[in-house]
Each structure stands twice: as structure tokens, then as C-alpha cells.
Write an enzyme that holds these catalytic residues in place. Structure first.
Site, PDB file in Angstrom:
ATOM      1  CE  LYS A  72      -3.754  -0.345  -0.020  1.00 18.58           C
ATOM      2  NZ  LYS A  72      -5.268  -1.286  -0.650  1.00 18.58           N
ATOM      3  CB  SER A 131      -3.894 -10.761   2.242  1.00 20.44           C
ATOM      4  OG  SER A 131      -1.949 -10.616   2.150  1.00 20.44           O
TER       5      SER A 131
HETATM    6  N1  PMP Z   1      -3.336  -7.678   1.431  1.00 15.76           N
HETATM    7  C1  PMP Z   1      -3.184  -6.765   2.185  1.00 15.76           C
HETATM    8  C2  PMP Z   1      -2.454  -7.273   3.281  1.00 15.76           C
HETATM    9  C3  PMP Z   1      -3.862  -5.638   2.171  1.00 15.76           C
HETATM   10  O1  PMP Z   1      -3.099  -4.052   3.058  1.00 15.76           O
HETATM   11  C4  PMP Z   1      -4.462  -5.018   1.027  1.00 15.76           C
HETATM   12  C5  PMP Z   1      -4.765  -3.695   0.866  1.00 15.76           C
HETATM   13  N2  PMP Z   1      -5.919  -3.427   1.432  1.00 15.76           N
HETATM   14  C6  PMP Z   1      -4.170  -6.275  -0.360  1.00 15.76           C
HETATM   15  C7  PMP Z   1      -3.894  -7.227   0.091  1.00 15.76           C
HETATM   16  C8  PMP Z   1      -4.897  -6.005  -1.079  1.00 15.76           C
HETATM   17  O2  PMP Z   1      -4.865  -4.766  -2.140  1.00 15.76           O
HETATM   18  P1  PMP Z   1      -5.465  -3.589  -2.780  1.00 15.76           P
HETATM   19  O3  PMP Z   1      -6.191  -2.654  -2.434  1.00 15.76           O
HETATM   20  O4  PMP Z   1      -4.246  -4.087  -3.819  1.00 15.76           O
HETATM   21  O5  PMP Z   1      -6.610  -4.723  -3.319  1.00 15.76           O
END
Ligand code: PMP
Length: 492
Positions: free
Chosen positions: A43, A285
Site C-alpha cells: 500500500k 493475505s
Molecule cells: N493484503 C493486504 C494485507 C492488504 O493490506 C491489502 C490492501 N487492502 C491487500 C492485500 C489488497 O490490495 P489491494 O487493495 O490493492 O486490492
């Protein structure tokens, strides 16, 4: 070695790393390790892009407050960007996200406004909108802001293709939160590497995209309530309770070739395997995305190159289920390692007190100093500047508002001529104990930190302070709660 003008210039250019143990032999599975960004998540890219886009368009004026609803990584990235550029930042966050994220934000100078977990992602977004409208703050709108996808098209994609060095890329695997990564990388790859399959992963218990059910929207096109297939899930940062416009655009633009559902326990197990088998330390994630990538890899043709996004670091999850099975105390195996040699064990006595012969030779002025200080100071603690037990005792004095003198034996003031050590030796002789701190109240020895706590618990401390006419605030909690967490089991 590059030199950078400022920390923001270190964002991006994260490494693509081959997995050597976890991936099947017939493919090359590469992970893009976004924890190499300065605030350790993907991010950071978006945070800088949104702020600089708003600076260019004039939507953000110098000194104006920035606000955003975020589960953490966006806020942490924004906090870095705003700190570096000098904008105040307010973050709204549902209370169920990990505590370390809040603390990091506040450490970086941001303010964090919590919203009820029951109101989910839409609640924190609505709160941010309310605050922005009321105070005239700049709302980042990461879920809709085109700068969020653009930065991935303009940085993440060329980085991946440069690193592939002309070799074909069979598949790109990612989850989606805002959909910025998915939308930006997928649209960039469609243009520059059209043969690449785009795989989007989502929690198996909240298959919002996989269901094909559209997001309910109001007449203005904003999400109206939660998506019917949304359920709370484990993957912080993934799949909010609505389909964002950036994600929806990826669906409508036919940018997603396949969906891959991921169970929460598989996400955590894969994150742990990645740490232990490849030495790559990432969050939930990331484990989830890699689990999806391993499914893709199993079916991929021989020699296929696959890239898997790893959005952040495991360090952000210490208080979450990802670390629930990781112990604090020594387990059986560690205890048996400890007991395999004689020294430095918890089941054997500690270091002996200084020999009497040595203490007899102590400088007289150290002895005089101790006696005079004890006699003339109502509450005195002989301490070390940073020891945890001294810190805990200081916490009790602070909580009770007690004015005390701290003689910090290892501080610069006591270092000349080994004065601190000489005083320490006198204390060991006077108290019969080699440990620090040693607390004296009204000229009487109380003892170390736990003796001080016991003295407080028994009411002895309050009585002694009353006798001396010293004001203090009563303390009703268990003083042992003031010890650092790792000391609890040993000290109580
Ligand atoms: N994994 C984590 C730990 C995140 O903080 C985010 C962002 N919210 C994402 C995945 C997903 O990324 P994006 O917002 O670009 O879809």
C-alpha cells in the site's frame, strides 16, 4: 548503492523471488515481496500515488488534513507519506483490526478514530466521509481512486516484466481489497503481456466475486450495504464487505481469467510454511495468495512462469490468529535444550552475592552516599536506567503519583570512577541481595520490584507514605499487571 532524496523514493522496485522448496518442480513460481517497501506493504505505492495525484490536481492543498478509511496498511503507508510531506492525517478503522496497526499509525503521528466492528468496512468508510465533509479534509477514496490502480499499471507491471526479462509470464495471482493491485496489474499485463492468465483469489467463505452476484448500489452508484455473500473472514486487507468500483471495473473489463477460493486455515498454514521452508516472512493475505498460486502451479504446463503477490509482512499479525499457536514460554524441547548444560537455567540458583572480602574494600564514599541518600530521601530507588523491573516499579510510582528519587547506577552521571558499580556493591552488602532495583521508603529497605509490589498490595506502602505525610493516588489494580508481559509468569 543508490542514494535517495527522501524515504518516498524507496517505494517500489520490490524483488521477485523464486520459491525453491514449496513450488512443484515443473514450474517457476516467483513471489513479489512487497514487504520490501519502506512501511513493509504494497500500500505504500498507492499512498504516495494518491497524495501526489491530489497535489497535482489541486484537490489537496499544503497543510490540509488527509483522511482515509483503512484496515491498516493503507493508513500506515499514508502516515509515512503525510509525515514526510507534512500533512496531518486522520484514519478511521474498525475496532477488530490488529492492535499493532493502530499503534504504528499513532507512532507515525496519525490520529486513529475507531468504528464499531459490527458496522464492518462500510461503517469506517461512512465515518471517513462524514468527517471529511464536516471538516473539509481531503478524503483519499482508495476504493475508487484511479491513482490506486494507475500506480500498479505504471510501476508494478514494468517491474515484473523487466524482471521476467523477455520470458513469457503464464499467470499472475493476487487477492483484492480495494482492487487497486488487481485492476492495475491486470490491465497493464493485458496490454504488455496478453498471454498472462490473471487469477484473483478470495476467501472461500466470502465468495463475493465468485458468486457472480452484483453489488447492490444506490442511485449515485455507491455500494448500498454489504454484498449478500460477504461473511467475516480471516484475510485482513482482502475482500471488504462490498465490491469496490476498482474491482468491479476489473470484472467488467474481463480482466480476470479465473477465481480461486482460499480457506482461512490454508492461508495461515501457507504463511507459516513460507517462513519455515523459504525464509520469507509474510502476513495472512500473502499466505492466502500463495495458496491460490500453488493451486495454479499444480495445473500449469511445464516450464510455466507464475508470479504471486505477497502484500505485507508477518510482523503486522503478532496479535492475530496467524500467531495464535506460536508460544511465548519455552516448550518441552526448548526446556530440554536449556537443561542440557549447567549454567543460566531457571531451575538452578542464580549468581552468588559478591564475596565479603570484596565488599570490605569498597570505597567509603560509596557507603556514605548510600546511607545518606537512604536517610534523607523519603522514597528512593537504586535503579538501572532501562531494566524491565525498574521500569515496572517506575510505572507503579507514576500511577500513584509518588515523588521519588531514582539513582540510576548505570547512567552517565555514575560512570566515572566506576562509582555506580561501587554503590551497587555497597547495596548488595546492605541488602543481602545482588539484584537491582533496591527501593527504600522512609529509610527502610523494601527490596526489589516484586517486594515493592507486595508492599503496595499489603497496604504497607500507603501506611508508610501516610506516616511521612506524602500525597499519593490510591492504586486499585494488581501491581503485577505493570510488569512487561514476558515477566508475568516468572515474577508472580
Ligand atoms: N493484503 C493486504 C494485507 C492488504 O493490506 C491489502 C490492501 N487492502 C491487500 C492485500 C489488497 O490490495 P489491494 O487493495 O490493492 O486490492
Amino acid at each position: 548503492m543508490a542514494r535517495y532524496d527522501n524515504i518516498l523514493d524507496t517505494i517500489g522496485n520490490t524483488p521477485l523471488v523464486r520459491l525453491n522448496r514449496m513450488a512443484p518442480d515443473h514450474v517457476n513460481l516467483y513471489v513479489k515481496v512487497e514487504s520490501f517497501n519502506p512501511m513493509a506493504s504494497v500500500k505504500d505505492r498507492m499512498a504516495r500515488a494518491i497524495i501526489e495525484d491530489a497535489e497535482r490536481s489541486g484537490a489537496l492543498q499544503p497543510g490540509q488534513t488527509v483522511i482515509e478509511a483503512t484496515s491498516g496498511n493503507t493508513g500506515i503507508g499514508l502516515a509515512m507519506v503525510c509525515a514526510q510531506k507534512g500533512y496531518p492525517l486522520v484514519v478511521t478503522m474498525a475496532e477488530n483490526f490488529s492492535v499493532e496497526r493502530r499503534k504504528m499509525l499513532r507512532f507515525l503521528g496519525a490520529r486513529v478514530v475507531l468504528t464499531p466492528a459490527s458496522e464492518k468496512g462500510t461503517g469506517m468508510l461512512k465515518k471517513a466521509e462524514e468527517l471529511a465533509a464536516e471538516h473539509g479534509w481531503f478524503l483519499c477514496r482508495q476504493f475508487d481512486n484511479p491513482a490506486n490502480a494507475r500506480v500498479h499499471r505504471e510501476t508494478t507491471v514494468p517491474e515484473i516484466l523487466d524482471d521476467m526479462n523477455g520470458e513469457p509470464l503464464y499467470a499472475f495471482v493476487t487477492g483484492f481489497g480495494t482492487g487497486g493491485t488487481l485492476n492495475g496489474v491486470a490491465s497493464g499485463l493485458r496490454e504488455h503481456s496478453p498471454e498472462t492468465r490473471i487469477i484473483a483469489a478470495e476467501p472461500d467463505n466470502a465468495q463475493v466475486l465468485g458468486s457472480g452476484v452484483p453489488q447492490p448500489r444506490d442511485s449515485a452508484g455507491n455500494p448500498q450495504g454489504s454484498h449478500p455473500n460477504f461473511k467475516p473472514h480471516l484475510m485482513q486487507g482482502w475482500s471488504p464487505d462490498f465490491i469496490s468500483s476498482l474491482t468491479e471495473a476489473a470484472v467488467e473489463g474481463d480482466l480476470i481469467d479465473a477465481m480461486q477460493p482460499v480457506p482461512g486455515d490454508a492461508a495461515m498454514a501457507t504463511s507459516r510454511r513460507l517462513a519455515r521452508e523459504e525464509g520469507i516472512f509474510v502476513g495472512t493475505s500473502s499466505g492466502a495468495t500463495l495458496h491460490a498460486a500453488l493451486q495454479v502451479a499444480a495445473e500449469a504446463p511445464a516450464g510455466a512462469n507464475i508470479v504471486c503477490m505477497l502484500p505485507d509482512t508477518a510482523e503486522r499479525y503478532l496479535s492475530t490468529p496467524l500467531f495464535a499457536d506460536i508460544g511465548e514460554d519455552m516448550d518441552e524441547e526448548e526446556l530440554s535444550i536449556s537443561q542440557s548444560t549447567a549454567g543460566f537455567r531457571f531451575d538452578r540458583a542464580g549468581a552468588p552475592a559478591p564475596a565479603a572480602a570484596q565488599s570490605r574494600q569498597l570505597h567509603e564514599d560509596a557507603a556514605r552516599f548510600v546511607d545518606e541518600t537512604v536517610a534523607s530521601t523519603p522514597v528512593v530507588m537504586f535503579a538501572l536506567e532501562w531494566c524491565e523491573f525498574c521500569w515496572s516499579a517506575r510505572n507503579l510510582f507514576a500511577a500513584m503519583g509518588i515523588d521519588y528519587e531514582s539513582v540510576d547506577l548505570d547512567s552517565v552521571a555514575y560512570q566515572a570512577g566506576e562509582r555506580g558499580n561501587k554503590i551497587r556493591a555497597v547495596l548488595a552488602e546492605r541488602t543481602g541481595s545482588p539484584t537491582i532495583p533496591q527501593v527504600f521508603v522512609n529509610g527502610e529497605l523494601v527490596g526489589g520490584c516484586t517486594e515493592l509490589f507486595d508492599f503496595q498490595r499489603s497496604g504497607g506502602l500507603a501506611d508508610a507514605l501516610d506516616r511521612m505525610g506524602i500525597e499519593f493516588t490510591p492504586f486499585d489494580r494488581d501491581p503485577y499487571s505493570l510488569l512487561p508481559k514476558w515477566l508475568h509468569s516468572r515474577a508472580s
